[in-house]
Scaffold this motif. Structure first.
Motif, mmCIF file in Angstrom:
data_model
loop_
_atom_site.group_PDB
_atom_site.id
_atom_site.type_symbol
_atom_site.label_atom_id
_atom_site.label_comp_id
_atom_site.label_asym_id
_atom_site.label_seq_id
_atom_site.Cartn_x
_atom_site.Cartn_y
_atom_site.Cartn_z
ATOM 1 N N ARG A 1 58.536 31.013 35.206
ATOM 2 C CA ARG A 1 59.653 31.919 35.500
ATOM 3 C C ARG A 1 60.953 31.358 34.940
ATOM 4 O O ARG A 1 61.790 32.104 34.406
ATOM 5 N N TYR B 1 58.322 38.030 31.343
ATOM 6 C CA TYR B 1 57.681 37.054 32.230
ATOM 7 C C TYR B 1 56.218 37.398 32.450
ATOM 8 O O TYR B 1 55.853 38.549 32.695
ATOM 9 N N GLN B 2 55.372 36.381 32.362
ATOM 10 C CA GLN B 2 53.957 36.516 32.682
ATOM 11 C C GLN B 2 53.608 35.495 33.756
ATOM 12 O O GLN B 2 53.855 34.291 33.585
ATOM 13 N N ASP B 3 53.045 35.959 34.856
ATOM 14 C CA ASP B 3 52.570 35.047 35.895
ATOM 15 C C ASP B 3 51.384 34.268 35.327
ATOM 16 O O ASP B 3 50.430 34.864 34.817
ATOM 17 N N ASP C 1 47.804 35.344 35.798
ATOM 18 C CA ASP C 1 47.319 36.561 35.149
ATOM 19 C C ASP C 1 46.935 36.343 33.683
ATOM 20 O O ASP C 1 46.452 37.266 33.028
#
Length: 253
Positions: A135, A149-151, A154
């Motif tokens: 983040r 943003y990519q967690d 995931d």
């Protein structure tokens, strides 16, 4: 776009288009992060887009940005290329600057540095990228971090492994001294190659103030801000970014 591997030096290269040569150098995010630049420029130019050794599973053949810059200059020499436009994003811009100070054969006709690292200013230090979580990377890198943003949970395992390998390569090249060469800054005054520095106004990895100071170190450079963009303005504001690159390209050809 075709890809092949050069035996000497060990470079994985994608090439596309025809016309005057442009060398496109990616940053820590890997070759996909500059694919749109390569595609755009290939409409009027012959684009050479290497994958730096150590990225995307390629062998880690070198251990310094200086080594990479020499390898890419050797590539230009071996192909007898002249008046090459070198476009570099982030550490790709650092590589381009290192190439310029070593370009004794005058093979480079112009430089475009996009939110480049490579030099150090105490008043505007480079953010410690390695200390950021996912983040934090998004918040420092983009004007609109929610869009990119990519967690990590995931991200597919194979893609995550590639990213981890890319981060390991970035650490090898740029962790110590952190994201710069202490000898580079005073050498830039001797670089007379026309240079354009493009900077996202919201970049928090290397701020616009850092970019302006970087530009001032060159003998012949101009500095342009890309509004509503961060560290990778060609992803957030491609039309504005390409407008500046195209105009600069016309001015040096």
């Amino acid at each position: 776009m075709t890809a092949h591997t050069q035996p000497q030096p060990p470079l994985t290269i994608a090439e596309s288009g025809s016309g005057p040569t442009v060398l496109v150098l990616h940053g820590g995010a890997g070759p996909a992060s500059v694919a749109d630049i390569a595609e755009h420029l290939s409409r009027s130019s012959h684009v050479i887009a290497p994958t730096h050794p150590g990225w995307n599973g390629t062998p880690l053949a070198f251990d310094s940005i200086g080594d990479l810059s020499r390898a890419y200059l050797d590539l230009l020499h071996d192909r007898d290329l002249q008046d090459v436009l070198v476009v570099g994003s982030s550490i790709g811009g650092w590589i381009a600057a290192e190439m310029a100070v070593r370009d004794h054969d005058r093979r480079i006709g112009g430089l475009v540095l996009i939110d480049a690292t490579g030099v150090w200013f105490d008043d505007d230090p480079i953010t410690d990228f390695f200390a950021l979580d996912a983040r934090g990377v998004a918040e420092h890198s983009y004007h609109d971090p929610a869009r990119f943003y990519q967690d990590p949970v995931d991200i597919p395992a194979a893609q995550s492994a590639v990213r981890q390998g890319n981060m390991a390569a970035l650490r090898t090249y740029a962790a110590d001294p952190y994201m710069h060469n202490p000898r580079l800054l005073p050498q830039l005054a001797a670089v007379t190659t026309p240079t354009l520095l493009l900077w996202g106004e919201s970049d928090r990895i290397v701020t616009p103030a850092y970019g302006a100071a970087y530009a001032a170190a060159f003998a012949d450079a101009r500095f342009e801000i890309i509004r509503a963009a961060g560290h990778l303005p060609h992803l957030e504001q491609p039309e504005a970014t390409f407008h500046h690159i195209d105009g600069f390209l016309r001015s040096v050809r």
